[in-house]
Scaffold this motif. Sequence first.
Motif, PDB file in Angstrom:
ATOM      1  N   THR A 319       0.819  -1.217   0.000  1.00 32.55           N
ATOM      2  CA  THR A 319       0.000   0.000   0.000  1.00 32.55           C
ATOM      3  C   THR A 319       0.851   1.264   0.000  1.00 32.55           C
ATOM      4  OG1 THR A 319      -0.134  -0.013   2.422  1.00 32.55           O
ATOM      5  CG2 THR A 319      -1.896  -1.137   1.202  1.00 32.55           C
ATOM      6  N   LYS A 320       2.142   1.130   0.137  1.00 29.28           N
ATOM      7  CA  LYS A 320       3.035   2.280   0.086  1.00 29.28           C
ATOM      8  C   LYS A 320       3.486   2.564  -1.349  1.00 29.28           C
ATOM      9  CE  LYS A 320       7.358   4.119   1.977  1.00 29.28           C
ATOM     10  NZ  LYS A 320       8.519   3.866   2.896  1.00 29.28           N
ATOM     11  N   SER A 321       3.972   1.540  -2.028  1.00 29.21           N
ATOM     12  CA  SER A 321       4.503   1.713  -3.381  1.00 29.21           C
ATOM     13  C   SER A 321       3.585   1.157  -4.458  1.00 29.21           C
ATOM     14  CB  SER A 321       5.855   1.007  -3.492  1.00 29.21           C
ATOM     15  OG  SER A 321       5.694  -0.399  -3.312  1.00 29.21           O
ATOM     16  N   PHE A 322       2.621   0.320  -4.060  1.00 26.32           N
ATOM     17  CA  PHE A 322       1.744  -0.432  -4.958  1.00 26.32           C
ATOM     18  C   PHE A 322       2.553  -1.328  -5.907  1.00 26.32           C
ATOM     19  CE2 PHE A 322      -1.190   2.432  -3.095  1.00 26.32           C
ATOM     20  CZ  PHE A 322      -2.318   1.650  -2.946  1.00 26.32           C
ATOM     21  N   LYS A 323       3.692  -1.735  -5.416  1.00 29.36           N
ATOM     22  CA  LYS A 323       4.459  -2.769  -6.071  1.00 29.36           C
ATOM     23  C   LYS A 323       3.738  -4.094  -5.879  1.00 29.36           C
ATOM     24  CE  LYS A 323       8.884  -5.215  -5.744  1.00 29.36           C
ATOM     25  NZ  LYS A 323      10.182  -5.300  -5.029  1.00 29.36           N
ATOM     26  N   SER A 324       3.704  -4.906  -6.943  1.00 24.49           N
ATOM     27  CA  SER A 324       3.033  -6.197  -6.869  1.00 24.49           C
ATOM     28  C   SER A 324       3.773  -7.134  -5.929  1.00 24.49           C
ATOM     29  CB  SER A 324       2.950  -6.825  -8.261  1.00 24.49           C
ATOM     30  OG  SER A 324       2.418  -8.140  -8.179  1.00 24.49           O
ATOM     31  N   LEU A 325       3.003  -7.800  -5.051  1.00 27.70           N
ATOM     32  CA  LEU A 325       3.563  -8.791  -4.140  1.00 27.70           C
ATOM     33  C   LEU A 325       3.189 -10.208  -4.552  1.00 27.70           C
ATOM     34  CD1 LEU A 325       2.842  -6.993  -0.744  1.00 27.70           C
ATOM     35  CD2 LEU A 325       4.977  -7.008  -2.051  1.00 27.70           C
ATOM     36  N   GLY A 326       2.512 -10.344  -5.690  1.00 26.67           N
ATOM     37  CA  GLY A 326       2.160 -11.664  -6.189  1.00 26.67           C
ATOM     38  C   GLY A 326       0.693 -11.791  -6.535  1.00 26.67           C
ATOM     39  N   THR A 327       0.341 -12.932  -7.103  1.00 24.19           N
ATOM     40  CA  THR A 327      -1.024 -13.206  -7.570  1.00 24.19           C
ATOM     41  C   THR A 327      -1.439 -14.613  -7.161  1.00 24.19           C
ATOM     42  OG1 THR A 327      -0.715 -11.761  -9.481  1.00 24.19           O
ATOM     43  CG2 THR A 327      -2.545 -13.318  -9.583  1.00 24.19           C
ATOM     44  N   PHE A 328      -2.666 -14.736  -6.669  1.00 25.82           N
ATOM     45  CA  PHE A 328      -3.245 -16.035  -6.357  1.00 25.82           C
ATOM     46  C   PHE A 328      -4.233 -16.413  -7.451  1.00 25.82           C
ATOM     47  CE2 PHE A 328      -2.540 -15.256  -1.592  1.00 25.82           C
ATOM     48  CZ  PHE A 328      -1.355 -15.974  -1.625  1.00 25.82           C
ATOM     49  N   VAL A 329      -4.135 -17.628  -7.952  1.00 32.67           N
ATOM     50  CA  VAL A 329      -5.014 -18.105  -9.019  1.00 32.67           C
ATOM     51  C   VAL A 329      -5.726 -19.358  -8.534  1.00 32.67           C
ATOM     52  CG1 VAL A 329      -5.172 -18.881 -11.407  1.00 32.67           C
ATOM     53  CG2 VAL A 329      -3.418 -17.213 -10.754  1.00 32.67           C
ATOM     54  N   HIS A 330      -7.035 -19.262  -8.373  1.00 26.44           N
ATOM     55  CA  HIS A 330      -7.824 -20.437  -7.988  1.00 26.44           C
ATOM     56  C   HIS A 330      -9.269 -20.317  -8.439  1.00 26.44           C
ATOM     57  CE1 HIS A 330      -9.365 -23.853  -5.752  1.00 26.44           C
ATOM     58  NE2 HIS A 330     -10.276 -23.056  -5.210  1.00 26.44           N
ATOM     59  N   HIS A 331      -9.888 -19.166  -8.178  1.00 25.60           N
ATOM     60  CA  HIS A 331     -11.307 -19.008  -8.497  1.00 25.60           C
ATOM     61  C   HIS A 331     -11.525 -19.035 -10.009  1.00 25.60           C
ATOM     62  CE1 HIS A 331     -12.554 -18.231  -4.381  1.00 25.60           C
ATOM     63  NE2 HIS A 331     -11.506 -17.444  -4.252  1.00 25.60           N
ATOM     64  N   LYS A 332     -12.540 -19.775 -10.422  1.00 25.10           N
ATOM     65  CA  LYS A 332     -12.845 -19.931 -11.845  1.00 25.10           C
ATOM     66  C   LYS A 332     -13.656 -18.770 -12.397  1.00 25.10           C
ATOM     67  CE  LYS A 332     -10.880 -23.937 -11.719  1.00 25.10           C
ATOM     68  NZ  LYS A 332      -9.519 -24.117 -12.301  1.00 25.10           N
ATOM     69  N   GLN A 333     -14.271 -17.996 -11.502  1.00 22.12           N
ATOM     70  CA  GLN A 333     -15.056 -16.831 -11.896  1.00 22.12           C
ATOM     71  C   GLN A 333     -14.673 -15.654 -11.007  1.00 22.12           C
ATOM     72  OE1 GLN A 333     -18.819 -19.340 -11.625  1.00 22.12           O
ATOM     73  NE2 GLN A 333     -19.355 -17.995 -13.336  1.00 22.12           N
ATOM     74  N   ALA A 334     -15.339 -14.519 -11.181  1.00 18.52           N
ATOM     75  CA  ALA A 334     -14.968 -13.274 -10.505  1.00 18.52           C
ATOM     76  C   ALA A 334     -14.829 -13.453  -8.996  1.00 18.52           C
ATOM     77  CB  ALA A 334     -16.010 -12.198 -10.795  1.00 18.52           C
ATOM     78  N   CYS A 335     -13.776 -12.872  -8.440  1.00 17.26           N
ATOM     79  CA  CYS A 335     -13.586 -12.819  -6.991  1.00 17.26           C
ATOM     80  C   CYS A 335     -14.341 -11.609  -6.460  1.00 17.26           C
ATOM     81  CB  CYS A 335     -12.102 -12.742  -6.647  1.00 17.26           C
ATOM     82  SG  CYS A 335     -11.782 -12.602  -4.880  1.00 17.26           S
ATOM     83  N   GLN A 336     -15.336 -11.838  -5.594  1.00 18.39           N
ATOM     84  CA  GLN A 336     -16.244 -10.780  -5.154  1.00 18.39           C
ATOM     85  C   GLN A 336     -16.067 -10.353  -3.709  1.00 18.39           C
ATOM     86  OE1 GLN A 336     -20.099 -11.616  -7.949  1.00 18.39           O
ATOM     87  NE2 GLN A 336     -19.996 -12.801  -6.074  1.00 18.39           N
TER      88      GLN A 336
END
Length: 392
Positions: A319-336
């Motif tokens: 939240t300081k630099s908005f540098k990416s810390l990674g991505t989680f991939v599991h949900h087959k449809q929109a994460c709400q």
Amino acid sequence: MSLTDTPPSPIHVLRTHKDPVNTLFCSRDNDRIYSGDAKGRIVISSTRSLRPIADWLAHTDSILGVEELGQSQIITHGRDNKIHVWERPEESVAIRQAGAATLTESSAPMLCYSMDVNALNYCRFSLLPLNENSALLAVPNLVESSLADVWTLPSRQRLHAAIGNSQNATSKFSDGRAGNKTGIIMAMQLYHLPSTSVAKGELCLLCAYEDGGVVLYRRMVPEGTQTIEGRGWEMMWRSKLHVESVMAMVVTKDNSFALTVSADNLIGKYDLTSGGSETASPGTAFRTKHPGNGAVAIRDDGRVCAVGGWDGRVRLYSTKSFKSLGTFVHHKQACQALTFTSPSDVRTHEAIGDDEEDMTPQEKLQRSRWLITAGKDARVSIWGLMSFEKRS
């Protein structure tokens, strides 16, 4: 690069819902996960047994929000234009051992009382506890969805009506748009200004709108004074960073800043400690590579945020630099829906389950580093995170 001690996949997946999950809430002691779906069903799951404590049809339409109210009640909000307050159920030994098979609709919590609200704009309530037995509740106005009301609980009396009424709310500055046409409220947060702010302790309401703007209102009348038609409230500032409607907003635990996401590829960050000015905007836009976002959450320390995408992916940022810390991939449809668990030393409940003592300090620490996600695929996923001490 790995985000966890194990490969980046959920450490647990809860399949207690059959319909899209719209909202999540984790108790402050990390013992319970609350999830609500598109058919009005609420499930309370134990984080220790990973089994349902309660599972019932709370509303006749989609769930907008669910949250604990003190230590003994639960508040739920549905698109059926109702807010219900329920007794908080206890986890019996039989349920803990047998799981969901023992649950029936008759095991639903006892309903304490209800309120009629306006749920036209999909905007969930904002709860501000005052003590164990009372709270303030902000919701869209009963008639006009671009305005907000504040109610008192448990009395269910409307304390402030039509906040944001342009005829009565005054502004320190204007963005020049004729009529201040913001559209309906999409998200809101009721809170007291932090001690570091220019008006510490004042009651404020942060509203995110259909036009992509965010407005901060401050109460100008003495505490407990009833107001109508937006009188008694001042618009502190307005910031418009998004070109599309704000889809989700979250405020840090210490009320120092807020984040918003939208259909565009921007994350909006807003300083809540300043009073705003004509030359300095409290909002800053950060560009990402991924448009289409519908959920956002901030870890308790304010250093890490999670953004849920319409592509089902969950992306972590500093939240300081908005540098990416990674991505989680599991949900087959929109994460709400997204929520972080709380730090391991947070204990707000006096009574702790008997088997809590069976947990090692390491197990408690791991549970305090969970990220919980849910989406249209009806799954609730639990992820284990590292500390990010050096990366955020």
